[in-house]
Design a protein around this motif. Structure first.
Motif, PDB file in Angstrom:
ATOM      1  N   GLN A  42       0.596  -1.431   0.199  1.00  0.00           N
ATOM      2  CA  GLN A  42      -0.014  -0.039   0.124  1.00  0.00           C
ATOM      3  C   GLN A  42       0.899   1.372   0.201  1.00  0.00           C
ATOM      4  OE1 GLN A  42      -2.311   0.550   3.433  1.00  0.00           O
ATOM      5  NE2 GLN A  42      -3.666   1.847   2.619  1.00  0.00           N
ATOM      6  N   HIS A  43       2.085   1.243   0.982  1.00  0.00           N
ATOM      7  CA  HIS A  43       3.055   2.177   0.707  1.00  0.00           C
ATOM      8  C   HIS A  43       4.360   1.790   1.164  1.00  0.00           C
ATOM      9  CE1 HIS A  43       4.642   5.721   2.621  1.00  0.00           C
ATOM     10  NE2 HIS A  43       3.801   6.160   2.037  1.00  0.00           N
ATOM     11  N   TYR A  44       5.544   2.573  -0.344  1.00  0.00           N
ATOM     12  CA  TYR A  44       6.566   3.053   0.272  1.00  0.00           C
ATOM     13  C   TYR A  44       6.951   3.986   0.335  1.00  0.00           C
ATOM     14  CZ  TYR A  44       5.117  -0.191  -3.934  1.00  0.00           C
ATOM     15  OH  TYR A  44       5.511  -1.475  -4.872  1.00  0.00           O
ATOM     16  N   ILE A  50       9.065  -1.355   0.800  1.00  0.00           N
ATOM     17  CA  ILE A  50       7.881  -1.715   1.253  1.00  0.00           C
ATOM     18  C   ILE A  50       7.380  -1.724   2.502  1.00  0.00           C
ATOM     19  CG2 ILE A  50       5.650  -2.818   2.072  1.00  0.00           C
ATOM     20  CD1 ILE A  50       6.576  -5.073  -1.088  1.00  0.00           C
ATOM     21  N   ASP A  51       6.271  -0.404   3.203  1.00  0.00           N
ATOM     22  CA  ASP A  51       6.319  -1.098   4.659  1.00  0.00           C
ATOM     23  C   ASP A  51       4.576  -0.512   4.947  1.00  0.00           C
ATOM     24  OD1 ASP A  51       5.454   2.276   3.653  1.00  0.00           O
ATOM     25  OD2 ASP A  51       7.255   2.895   4.650  1.00  0.00           O
ATOM     26  N   ASN A 128      10.041  -4.261  -4.099  1.00  0.00           N
ATOM     27  CA  ASN A 128      10.247  -3.070  -3.683  1.00  0.00           C
ATOM     28  C   ASN A 128      10.772  -2.274  -4.814  1.00  0.00           C
ATOM     29  OD1 ASN A 128       9.866  -3.310  -0.627  1.00  0.00           O
ATOM     30  ND2 ASN A 128      12.244  -4.528  -0.793  1.00  0.00           N
ATOM     31  N   LEU A 129      10.428  -0.969  -4.834  1.00  0.00           N
ATOM     32  CA  LEU A 129      10.379  -0.371  -6.184  1.00  0.00           C
ATOM     33  C   LEU A 129      12.285   0.659  -5.567  1.00  0.00           C
ATOM     34  CD1 LEU A 129       7.942   2.587  -5.341  1.00  0.00           C
ATOM     35  CD2 LEU A 129       8.370   0.980  -6.893  1.00  0.00           C
ATOM     36  N   LEU A 134      11.919   7.641  -6.255  1.00  0.00           N
ATOM     37  CA  LEU A 134      11.697   8.731  -5.684  1.00  0.00           C
ATOM     38  C   LEU A 134      12.954  10.027  -6.483  1.00  0.00           C
ATOM     39  CD1 LEU A 134       9.679  10.429  -4.163  1.00  0.00           C
ATOM     40  CD2 LEU A 134      11.110  10.331  -2.241  1.00  0.00           C
ATOM     41  N   PRO A 135      14.100   9.898  -5.680  1.00  0.00           N
ATOM     42  CA  PRO A 135      14.331  10.675  -6.856  1.00  0.00           C
ATOM     43  C   PRO A 135      14.551  10.828  -8.459  1.00  0.00           C
ATOM     44  CG  PRO A 135      15.913   9.450  -5.585  1.00  0.00           C
ATOM     45  CD  PRO A 135      14.835   9.092  -5.533  1.00  0.00           C
TER      46      PRO A 135
END
Length: 156
Positions: A42-44, A50-51, A128-129, A134-135
């Protein structure tokens, strides 16, 4: 008051790619729904790990948010005069300024469509991404905005 700015090839291509990304994601989800794991990320966090885990139905919410942002930017694009440009808009520079704003909004629209589609599709893999996700996204968004702001300042 809506200001009419002629559609350019750039507008057509950007909108086509944005829609292709979002519609393609819908098609992918429909076709592969039964093979997607019941539990997905649901969130990274900021480094792509993954968190938080949730059910696969949250993919619909993620895609809906992408569509809402896309549609919202389409609406804003129709009324460029509501954007605060930081420069004086005159009759002489109005068309150029609004064209730059339209190009900027279209670019951001494409980036948002791509990132929401990517996150939706990537979440189905339960991996995981990349730590560069993000950067890279931030550089693309803020780099694009900076590019268009520089163009606006030159119009001044």
């Amino acid at each position: 008051m809506q200001i009419k700015i002629k559609r350019s090839r750039y507008d057509i291509v950007i909108n086509f790619l944005s829609l292709l990304s979002l519609v393609g994601t819908i098609i992918f989800l429909i076709i592969s729904w039964n093979t997607i794991p019941d539990q997905i990320p649901q969130h990274y966090n900021a480094v792509g790990e993954i968190d938080k885990i949730t059910t696969k139905s949250s993919l619909i919410v993620l895609l809906a948010v992408g569509w809402i942002l896309f549609i919202g930017l389409c609406i804003i694009e129709k009324f460029p005069q509501i954007c605060n440009t930081g420069i004086e808009v005159t009759e002489q520079n109005k068309e150029k300024v609004y064209r730059i704003l339209k190009n900027m909004l279209g670019t951001i629209k494409l980036l948002i469509a791509l990132v929401f589609s990517y996150l939706t599709l990537y979440s189905t893999n339960v991996k995981n991404l990349s730590h560069l996700f993000l950067p890279t996204f931030l550089v693309l968004v803020f780099g694009s905005i900076t590019f268009f702001i520089i163009q606006l300042v030159k119009v001044k």
